[in-house]
Write an enzyme that holds these catalytic residues in place. Sequence first.
Site, short mmCIF file in Angstrom:
data_model
loop_
_atom_site.label_atom_id
_atom_site.label_comp_id
_atom_site.label_asym_id
_atom_site.label_seq_id
_atom_site.Cartn_x
_atom_site.Cartn_y
_atom_site.Cartn_z
N ARG A 105 48.33 14.69 25.63
CA ARG A 105 48.73 14.65 24.22
C ARG A 105 47.82 13.76 23.39
O ARG A 105 47.41 14.13 22.29
CB ARG A 105 50.20 14.19 24.12
CG ARG A 105 51.16 15.18 24.76
CD ARG A 105 52.61 14.74 24.69
NE ARG A 105 53.46 15.66 25.42
CZ ARG A 105 54.67 16.05 25.02
NH1 ARG A 105 55.17 15.60 23.89
NH2 ARG A 105 55.38 16.89 25.74
N LYS B 23 67.15 10.10 28.49
CA LYS B 23 67.22 11.15 27.47
C LYS B 23 67.09 12.56 28.07
O LYS B 23 67.43 13.54 27.41
CB LYS B 23 66.18 10.94 26.38
CG LYS B 23 64.74 11.08 26.77
CD LYS B 23 63.83 10.72 25.60
CE LYS B 23 62.34 10.80 25.95
NZ LYS B 23 61.88 12.15 26.22
N ASP B 24 66.61 12.66 29.33
CA ASP B 24 66.51 13.96 29.98
C ASP B 24 67.81 14.38 30.66
O ASP B 24 67.95 15.54 31.06
CB ASP B 24 65.40 13.94 31.06
CG ASP B 24 64.01 13.78 30.46
OD1 ASP B 24 63.82 14.14 29.29
OD2 ASP B 24 63.12 13.29 31.18
N CYS C 253 69.21 18.35 25.08
CA CYS C 253 68.20 17.35 24.76
C CYS C 253 66.99 17.94 24.05
O CYS C 253 66.08 17.22 23.67
CB CYS C 253 67.76 16.59 26.01
SG CYS C 253 66.93 17.60 27.25
N ARG D 206 52.73 20.60 24.62
CA ARG D 206 53.28 20.18 25.90
C ARG D 206 52.25 19.31 26.58
O ARG D 206 51.12 19.19 26.13
CB ARG D 206 53.58 21.39 26.80
CG ARG D 206 54.82 22.19 26.49
CD ARG D 206 56.13 21.52 26.82
NE ARG D 206 56.23 20.91 28.13
CZ ARG D 206 56.73 21.49 29.20
NH1 ARG D 206 57.12 22.75 29.16
NH2 ARG D 206 56.82 20.83 30.33
N ARG E 137 63.51 17.56 17.13
CA ARG E 137 64.05 16.37 16.45
C ARG E 137 62.96 15.65 15.66
O ARG E 137 63.15 15.27 14.51
CB ARG E 137 64.65 15.41 17.50
CG ARG E 137 64.98 14.02 16.96
CD ARG E 137 65.32 13.05 18.10
NE ARG E 137 64.23 12.85 19.03
CZ ARG E 137 63.21 12.02 18.81
NH1 ARG E 137 63.14 11.33 17.70
NH2 ARG E 137 62.26 11.87 19.72
N ARG E 138 61.81 15.43 16.31
CA ARG E 138 60.71 14.78 15.61
C ARG E 138 60.18 15.65 14.48
O ARG E 138 59.88 15.15 13.39
CB ARG E 138 59.59 14.45 16.61
CG ARG E 138 59.93 13.32 17.57
CD ARG E 138 58.82 13.07 18.58
NE ARG E 138 59.15 11.96 19.47
CZ ARG E 138 58.92 11.95 20.77
NH1 ARG E 138 58.34 13.00 21.35
NH2 ARG E 138 59.23 10.89 21.51
#
Length: 329
Positions: free
Chosen positions: A164, A84-85, A251, A158, A136-137
Amino acid sequence: MTDSTTRALRLGTRRSKLAMAQSGQVAEAVRALTGRPVELVEITTYGDTSREHLAQIGGTGVFVSALRDALLAGEIDFAVHSLKDLPTTQPEDLTLAAIPVREDPRDALIARDGLTFEQLTADEGRVARIGTGSPRRMAQLNAWARSLGRRVETVPIRGNIDTRIGFVEKGELDAVVLAAAGLTRIGRIDEATQLLSPDVVLPAPGQGALAIECAAVNADLAARLAELDDPDTRAAVTAERSLLAALEAGCSAPVGALADLKRDEQAVTELHLRGVVGTTDGSTLVQMSTTGHVPASPDDVSTPLHMGRELAAEMLAKGAAGLMGERAL
């Protein structure tokens, strides 16, 4: 003297715990495949050192370019990326040699007190604060809360997985959303309080999949690495990334996509592709899907490429173009 068939292969990887874990798993597979030792070469990328949010630094390629530079300079033999990166355009001088079997593509919620999203939003006297660095989230979580007649506050964050999850453990946030695949690869999936159904939150295109890349001139190594490729995974992520490319989105854009392979008793028969684009506040989402035939051979990427482009065209016609500029956090 060590010859080219017995010397250690140098695998370039980011330094994070997750990157090291998934690169270590690929290294083991390559050792078993080739009989050659594999050593990890740790490389720091711009995305690792920048303190800005991904949506501000552009997202596309920030975790990848330093690894690719090392490949082209001959400092490493191959690299492992989170798919995805990767930017959707593949450079001619690099080969995407293998996309192994995909891990769970879903997003995972880690919430205080073992709560689910529905439980977090049920308290009318409290607006749940949910951390994520992904527009997106944000778009889909806010839309989900709206569908429940509730509201959440999405907080840009971040940091690595430990950082997180620490926001929740310290009580600074009610929950964070992370990729289930990453949690699985570092052995922490049991900490997820809910795996988010793609019916409510579509993952990032290619989420859960890894990309093994080498220099195009290294054809012999590329051919060996190709033995780790999973045709079903490649077909699915090709459709997802084709959608992303046709939307001309990076992305860090608020785009979700997931291709599911439908099976009968004998084989995979259909590819079902879903896509979503939305504003980060969740007030507007464009969600559409399409179904097509599975490629007849692993080398045939025309069908998933076409599916992604067709679905993107339909989404753009429904107003997705006006949502693609959403970068505000």
